[in-house]
Design a protein around this motif. Sequence first.
Motif, PDB file in Angstrom:
ATOM      1  N   ALA A 234      12.623 -18.884  13.128  1.00 29.43           N
ATOM      2  CA  ALA A 234      12.031 -20.161  13.537  1.00 29.43           C
ATOM      3  C   ALA A 234      12.058 -20.334  15.050  1.00 29.43           C
ATOM      4  O   ALA A 234      11.247 -21.073  15.609  1.00 29.43           O
ATOM      5  CB  ALA A 234      12.762 -21.318  12.857  1.00 29.43           C
ATOM      6  N   ASP A 235      12.984 -19.636  15.719  1.00 25.67           N
ATOM      7  CA  ASP A 235      13.069 -19.739  17.177  1.00 25.67           C
ATOM      8  C   ASP A 235      11.897 -19.071  17.889  1.00 25.67           C
ATOM      9  O   ASP A 235      11.754 -19.206  19.109  1.00 25.67           O
ATOM     10  CB  ASP A 235      14.382 -19.112  17.676  1.00 25.67           C
ATOM     11  N   TYR A 236      11.057 -18.359  17.121  1.00 22.41           N
ATOM     12  CA  TYR A 236       9.903 -17.681  17.712  1.00 22.41           C
ATOM     13  C   TYR A 236       8.592 -18.398  17.387  1.00 22.41           C
ATOM     14  O   TYR A 236       7.516 -17.887  17.684  1.00 22.41           O
ATOM     15  CB  TYR A 236       9.864 -16.232  17.226  1.00 22.41           C
ATOM     16  N   LEU A 237       8.712 -19.575  16.807  1.00 20.43           N
ATOM     17  CA  LEU A 237       7.497 -20.307  16.437  1.00 20.43           C
ATOM     18  C   LEU A 237       6.772 -20.886  17.650  1.00 20.43           C
ATOM     19  O   LEU A 237       5.614 -21.288  17.530  1.00 20.43           O
ATOM     20  CB  LEU A 237       7.842 -21.416  15.442  1.00 20.43           C
ATOM     21  N   ASP A 238       7.435 -20.928  18.825  1.00 23.65           N
ATOM     22  CA  ASP A 238       6.702 -21.335  20.021  1.00 23.65           C
ATOM     23  C   ASP A 238       5.570 -20.360  20.320  1.00 23.65           C
ATOM     24  O   ASP A 238       4.454 -20.748  20.666  1.00 23.65           O
ATOM     25  CB  ASP A 238       7.646 -21.473  21.212  1.00 23.65           C
ATOM     26  N   LEU A 239       5.835 -19.065  20.136  1.00 23.82           N
ATOM     27  CA  LEU A 239       4.800 -18.052  20.325  1.00 23.82           C
ATOM     28  C   LEU A 239       3.703 -18.182  19.276  1.00 23.82           C
ATOM     29  O   LEU A 239       2.508 -18.031  19.576  1.00 23.82           O
ATOM     30  CB  LEU A 239       5.415 -16.653  20.257  1.00 23.82           C
ATOM     31  N   VAL A 240       4.093 -18.454  18.043  1.00 24.70           N
ATOM     32  CA  VAL A 240       3.110 -18.608  16.966  1.00 24.70           C
ATOM     33  C   VAL A 240       2.210 -19.799  17.239  1.00 24.70           C
ATOM     34  O   VAL A 240       0.987 -19.732  17.050  1.00 24.70           O
ATOM     35  CB  VAL A 240       3.814 -18.740  15.599  1.00 24.70           C
ATOM     36  N   ALA A 241       2.794 -20.899  17.690  1.00 25.60           N
ATOM     37  CA  ALA A 241       2.001 -22.088  17.985  1.00 25.60           C
ATOM     38  C   ALA A 241       1.009 -21.813  19.103  1.00 25.60           C
ATOM     39  O   ALA A 241      -0.178 -22.173  19.009  1.00 25.60           O
ATOM     40  CB  ALA A 241       2.916 -23.248  18.368  1.00 25.60           C
ATOM     41  N   LEU A 242       1.458 -21.174  20.159  1.00 28.28           N
ATOM     42  CA  LEU A 242       0.587 -20.880  21.294  1.00 28.28           C
ATOM     43  C   LEU A 242      -0.582 -19.989  20.875  1.00 28.28           C
ATOM     44  O   LEU A 242      -1.746 -20.283  21.171  1.00 28.28           O
ATOM     45  CB  LEU A 242       1.400 -20.214  22.406  1.00 28.28           C
ATOM     46  N   GLY A 243      -0.303 -18.910  20.179  1.00 25.10           N
ATOM     47  CA  GLY A 243      -1.360 -17.988  19.784  1.00 25.10           C
ATOM     48  C   GLY A 243      -2.313 -18.564  18.759  1.00 25.10           C
ATOM     49  O   GLY A 243      -3.522 -18.317  18.813  1.00 25.10           O
ATOM     50  N   THR A 244      -1.792 -19.354  17.834  1.00 26.40           N
ATOM     51  CA  THR A 244      -2.629 -19.932  16.783  1.00 26.40           C
ATOM     52  C   THR A 244      -3.613 -20.940  17.361  1.00 26.40           C
ATOM     53  O   THR A 244      -4.804 -20.913  17.041  1.00 26.40           O
ATOM     54  CB  THR A 244      -1.752 -20.596  15.707  1.00 26.40           C
ATOM     55  N   VAL A 259       2.200 -24.430  13.678  1.00 32.95           N
ATOM     56  CA  VAL A 259       1.976 -25.029  14.996  1.00 32.95           C
ATOM     57  C   VAL A 259       2.880 -26.243  15.199  1.00 32.95           C
ATOM     58  O   VAL A 259       3.486 -26.420  16.263  1.00 32.95           O
ATOM     59  CB  VAL A 259       0.489 -25.410  15.168  1.00 32.95           C
ATOM     60  N   GLY A 260       2.972 -27.091  14.179  1.00 34.40           N
ATOM     61  CA  GLY A 260       3.805 -28.278  14.297  1.00 34.40           C
ATOM     62  C   GLY A 260       5.257 -27.944  14.564  1.00 34.40           C
ATOM     63  O   GLY A 260       5.909 -28.562  15.423  1.00 34.40           O
ATOM     64  N   GLN A 261       5.778 -26.963  13.854  1.00 34.90           N
ATOM     65  CA  GLN A 261       7.175 -26.560  14.059  1.00 34.90           C
ATOM     66  C   GLN A 261       7.362 -25.909  15.422  1.00 34.90           C
ATOM     67  O   GLN A 261       8.386 -26.111  16.090  1.00 34.90           O
ATOM     68  CB  GLN A 261       7.608 -25.601  12.949  1.00 34.90           C
ATOM     69  N   GLY A 262       6.369 -25.118  15.856  1.00 41.37           N
ATOM     70  CA  GLY A 262       6.462 -24.510  17.170  1.00 41.37           C
ATOM     71  C   GLY A 262       6.442 -25.538  18.279  1.00 41.37           C
ATOM     72  O   GLY A 262       7.230 -25.466  19.241  1.00 41.37           O
ATOM     73  N   ILE A 294      -2.039 -27.045  24.811  1.00 37.95           N
ATOM     74  CA  ILE A 294      -2.106 -25.586  24.690  1.00 37.95           C
ATOM     75  C   ILE A 294      -3.546 -25.112  24.845  1.00 37.95           C
ATOM     76  O   ILE A 294      -3.841 -24.194  25.611  1.00 37.95           O
ATOM     77  CB  ILE A 294      -1.535 -25.124  23.334  1.00 37.95           C
ATOM     78  N   GLY A 295      -4.460 -25.761  24.109  1.00 38.63           N
ATOM     79  CA  GLY A 295      -5.839 -25.313  24.087  1.00 38.63           C
ATOM     80  C   GLY A 295      -6.534 -25.399  25.436  1.00 38.63           C
ATOM     81  O   GLY A 295      -7.325 -24.514  25.789  1.00 38.63           O
ATOM     82  N   PHE A 296      -6.242 -26.461  26.196  1.00 35.80           N
ATOM     83  CA  PHE A 296      -6.943 -26.664  27.458  1.00 35.80           C
ATOM     84  C   PHE A 296      -6.091 -26.375  28.689  1.00 35.80           C
ATOM     85  O   PHE A 296      -6.613 -26.362  29.799  1.00 35.80           O
ATOM     86  CB  PHE A 296      -7.464 -28.108  27.531  1.00 35.80           C
ATOM     87  N   GLY A 297      -4.793 -26.135  28.496  1.00 35.12           N
ATOM     88  CA  GLY A 297      -3.914 -25.902  29.630  1.00 35.12           C
ATOM     89  C   GLY A 297      -3.298 -24.520  29.634  1.00 35.12           C
ATOM     90  O   GLY A 297      -3.552 -23.706  30.529  1.00 35.12           O
ATOM     91  N   LEU A 298      -2.492 -24.216  28.629  1.00 30.71           N
ATOM     92  CA  LEU A 298      -1.759 -22.955  28.619  1.00 30.71           C
ATOM     93  C   LEU A 298      -2.643 -21.769  28.247  1.00 30.71           C
ATOM     94  O   LEU A 298      -2.594 -20.716  28.897  1.00 30.71           O
ATOM     95  CB  LEU A 298      -0.569 -23.035  27.648  1.00 30.71           C
ATOM     96  N   ALA A 299      -3.434 -21.916  27.191  1.00 31.88           N
ATOM     97  CA  ALA A 299      -4.221 -20.783  26.699  1.00 31.88           C
ATOM     98  C   ALA A 299      -5.196 -20.219  27.730  1.00 31.88           C
ATOM     99  O   ALA A 299      -5.286 -18.991  27.878  1.00 31.88           O
ATOM    100  CB  ALA A 299      -4.959 -21.184  25.418  1.00 31.88           C
ATOM    101  N   PRO A 300      -5.948 -21.052  28.462  1.00 30.79           N
ATOM    102  CA  PRO A 300      -6.867 -20.462  29.449  1.00 30.79           C
ATOM    103  C   PRO A 300      -6.156 -19.634  30.515  1.00 30.79           C
ATOM    104  O   PRO A 300      -6.692 -18.619  30.970  1.00 30.79           O
ATOM    105  CB  PRO A 300      -7.544 -21.690  30.069  1.00 30.79           C
TER     106      PRO A 300
END
Length: 581
Positions: A234-244, A259-262, A294-300
Amino acid sequence: MVDAELHRIPARDGAGLVLRRRPPQAAIDALPASLPTLLRRVYAARGVGDADTLSLDLARLPDFRQLADIDAACGLIEQALTDDQRILVVGDFDADGATATALAVHLLRAFGGRQVDYLVPDRARHGYGLSPSVVEAARELRPQLIITVDNGIASHDGVTAAHALGCRVLVTDHHLPPPELPAADAIVNPNRVDCPFPDKALAGVGVIFYVMLALRARLRERGWFRDQPEPVLADYLDLVALGTVADVVPLTHTNRVLVGQGLKRIRRGRTRPGIAALAQVAGRELNRLVATDIGFGLAPRLNAAGRLDNMALGVECLLAAHAHGADSAALVLEQLNAERRERQSQMQDEALASLAALDLGDAGLPSGLCLHEEDWHEGIVGLVAGRIRERYHRPVVAFARAGAGGLKGSARSVPGVHIRDVLANVATAHPGLVDKFGGHGMAAGLSLAEHELDRFRDAFALEVDRWVTPAMLDGIIDTDGALTGDDFSLDTARALREGGPWGAGFPEPAFDGEFRVLDQRIVGERHLKLTLMPAEGGAALSAIAFNQEHKVGEGIYAVYRLDVNRYQAMDNLQLVITAIA
């Protein structure tokens, strides 16, 4: 299901609007009465009919045992870990691929792998996926097991090349498979026709997360963790949220849980230094981060590495163990993203100019558009295709030169037109026209010879004609209807913000209504800042329309979102206007 009627708003200060208000698809009174009335209405319009569907508890995730080939996949990795083999993770050059690569490397090392490395293909030199040239580039690393993440489902030649080196191959992917699968040693992909896994919308990072869940369970049964700590996945769900979120896959219930848990962990500060650094350069507060950030800030910024340089920089940012290394990588990503924005703007202007110059007579624009300029950048054509799709409401393919005599295209579609199937039908009807293709319903990629561009353009437009209806080309905007005076409040905006995660397939609430314009000015050179009054009266409202470079008249009809705008440590209600008539 209740049908939604169309509302046509004539042009006043925009181009006119065609609205479709979302009707309830589930019983509103079946949702918890403790929820705000407006939020219950929004959920019901998205088919949420009970508290269980709203739950984002990890226990609600489907069982990994339902994935086809999951036992074989775990067997390959277990043997590699047991025998201390060299494991090579081969990723993709987008944010989904980068997060999937980082997650696989993090966890394989956490499981005890001492010889775990990764390779991200260079977009220009290697092309997409596990190509023979990627296998050749991997030769010097002498891998004994290759694990693909977010790619590989169509890599027949690459798998054959890897086997020729004596290397086993585990493919993990989420893209739609071809009729014949590559001869990999195991293939985990929920979109395999023989895979009973109930959710077909996992991103690539979601698929490898599931593989790691299954692997941990297998290793636990064998007593693997008696002498070493057991990773908390579960500690790696931040990566899952970002990529998803970055991959814009539909936010089905499974993806909403991931995504919610991440996001919950990110907001609590339990995240990788690289994600914290990306949030900082994007100007987002970590403890308030939501999916749209994430979609408009981190991902780009993460994607900029794969578009203009090499996604290895993005992976290193996500693998960084300390803030110093992460911050340095994030600053380079920020610079690349600024360059990306500049080049994208130039390419969009060229695309719009070429469309404006077309002499189409009474025929109008084709249902499917193909665009190409000699100096377009291969890593940015997908963004251009997406922007032109948004403007003209039809499928678009944008091409860039790729080597001598070759073109690579990136396609974006509209709801109701499955773009990967469109390309498949074109390839079937015109053998030899398309060299390679693959993708999803809304986005795909392809390659063809440059001299075939005109023939492809005609074939593509003809095939899209078979899919589209006039309503699709109207640019219909879905909304959640009108708001009353009491709904225009900071508490309502907060409830909607916290009611997510919102995204593809589970859209952020949008509303429509008529307003009087009390004040307006251009800010930041191309954004319109307004003070509005609802037509029926009430309090004055602050609003902003991004990328709206021209002022409007005394009254407008607008589609908007309620937003919480934070300024000088104070929260304020703001309307974010997305369309104006």
